[in-house]
Scaffold this motif. Sequence first.
Motif, PDB file in Angstrom:
ATOM      1  N   LEU A 182       3.545   5.062  -6.861  1.00  0.00           N
ATOM      2  CA  LEU A 182       2.380   4.681  -7.675  1.00  0.00           C
ATOM      3  C   LEU A 182       2.817   4.339  -9.102  1.00  0.00           C
ATOM      4  CD1 LEU A 182      -0.125   7.376  -6.342  1.00  0.00           C
ATOM      5  CD2 LEU A 182      -0.280   4.908  -5.943  1.00  0.00           C
ATOM      6  N   ASN A 209       0.719   5.876   0.010  1.00  0.00           N
ATOM      7  CA  ASN A 209      -0.074   7.087   0.131  1.00  0.00           C
ATOM      8  C   ASN A 209      -0.556   7.510  -1.252  1.00  0.00           C
ATOM      9  OD1 ASN A 209      -0.549   8.386   2.657  1.00  0.00           O
ATOM     10  ND2 ASN A 209       0.231  10.278   1.766  1.00  0.00           N
ATOM     11  N   TYR A 210      -1.762   8.069  -1.309  1.00  0.00           N
ATOM     12  CA  TYR A 210      -2.325   8.528  -2.586  1.00  0.00           C
ATOM     13  C   TYR A 210      -1.446   9.600  -3.234  1.00  0.00           C
ATOM     14  CZ  TYR A 210      -3.714  12.479   0.280  1.00  0.00           C
ATOM     15  OH  TYR A 210      -3.669  13.553   1.114  1.00  0.00           O
ATOM     16  N   ARG A 255      -4.804   4.543   2.526  1.00  0.00           N
ATOM     17  CA  ARG A 255      -3.738   4.167   1.594  1.00  0.00           C
ATOM     18  C   ARG A 255      -4.332   3.447   0.386  1.00  0.00           C
ATOM     19  NH1 ARG A 255      -0.723   6.943   4.320  1.00  0.00           N
ATOM     20  NH2 ARG A 255       0.651   6.228   5.972  1.00  0.00           N
ATOM     21  N   LYS A 256      -3.682   3.626  -0.752  1.00  0.00           N
ATOM     22  CA  LYS A 256      -4.047   2.862  -1.943  1.00  0.00           C
ATOM     23  C   LYS A 256      -3.377   1.498  -1.838  1.00  0.00           C
ATOM     24  CE  LYS A 256      -5.037   6.308  -5.374  1.00  0.00           C
ATOM     25  NZ  LYS A 256      -5.000   6.495  -6.810  1.00  0.00           N
ATOM     26  N   PHE A 295      -2.419  -2.361  -3.415  1.00  0.00           N
ATOM     27  CA  PHE A 295      -2.108  -3.033  -4.681  1.00  0.00           C
ATOM     28  C   PHE A 295      -1.709  -4.478  -4.409  1.00  0.00           C
ATOM     29  CE2 PHE A 295      -1.409   1.430  -5.235  1.00  0.00           C
ATOM     30  CZ  PHE A 295      -1.817   1.714  -6.528  1.00  0.00           C
ATOM     31  N   ASP A 347       0.861  -1.185   0.000  1.00  0.00           N
ATOM     32  CA  ASP A 347       0.000   0.000   0.000  1.00  0.00           C
ATOM     33  C   ASP A 347       0.890   1.225   0.000  1.00  0.00           C
ATOM     34  OD1 ASP A 347       0.145   1.303   2.899  1.00  0.00           O
ATOM     35  OD2 ASP A 347       0.188  -0.873   3.141  1.00  0.00           O
ATOM     36  N   GLY A 382      -8.002  -1.293  -4.129  1.00  0.00           N
ATOM     37  CA  GLY A 382      -8.899  -0.508  -3.301  1.00  0.00           C
ATOM     38  C   GLY A 382      -8.117   0.255  -2.251  1.00  0.00           C
ATOM     39  N   GLU A 383      -8.803   0.593  -1.163  1.00  0.00           N
ATOM     40  CA  GLU A 383      -8.172   1.394  -0.125  1.00  0.00           C
ATOM     41  C   GLU A 383      -8.164   0.671   1.211  1.00  0.00           C
ATOM     42  OE1 GLU A 383     -10.467   5.016  -0.248  1.00  0.00           O
ATOM     43  OE2 GLU A 383      -9.097   5.915  -1.718  1.00  0.00           O
ATOM     44  N   TYR A 420      -4.444  -2.268  -8.850  1.00  0.00           N
ATOM     45  CA  TYR A 420      -5.052  -1.463  -7.795  1.00  0.00           C
ATOM     46  C   TYR A 420      -6.266  -2.220  -7.268  1.00  0.00           C
ATOM     47  CZ  TYR A 420      -7.625   2.276  -5.487  1.00  0.00           C
ATOM     48  OH  TYR A 420      -8.330   3.016  -4.568  1.00  0.00           O
TER      49      TYR A 420
END
Length: 171
Positions: free
Chosen positions: A142, A135-136, A163-164, A166, A133, A154-155, A152
């Motif tokens: 990313l 930070n956005y 957090r995003k 993966f 995960d 979810g959160e 991706y």
Amino acid sequence: MNSTETKLRKAETEDKNIIWGILQQAIERRRQDGSTQWQQGYPNLGTVENDIEKEAGYVMTIDEEVAVYVALILNDEPAYNNIEGAWLSNGEFVVVHRVAVDERFAGQGMVKKLFDHIEEFTKSKGIQSIKVDTNYDNTAMLKILESKGYAYCGEVFLAGGIRKAFEKIII
């Protein structure tokens, strides 16, 4: 250019000050980038000591010099149980946390190399996937996750923030 040798190895107690130095640089870089990530006193030296004690701390070395720090945790991230979204799998997984690059090696594709090593590590242990995960607003990470084929999912809510999340299936 001489070919350099990169290796991933378990962090040792004697690495902890080097690792903490690298993390402090990363914390400061995030701050300068205007990010909220890592700005609330985490990670700290205690985090590093805990990682090493639990055998979750790893360093990627370049010609035996510590260049990157990462925590690799097997199957254990309680925050990942509550995802706003859905993981690709529910088998065994490696969690990637606390990636930090020594600024002497910044901008040289180190994190991409690190993820190659983590994928090898995951395969060698017969583990199905890697979950991570960020930070956005961590655009560098990313981009790397996208380039490495992470989906991706979810959160998640972690370390006081959204957090995003993966995942990449390895085997």
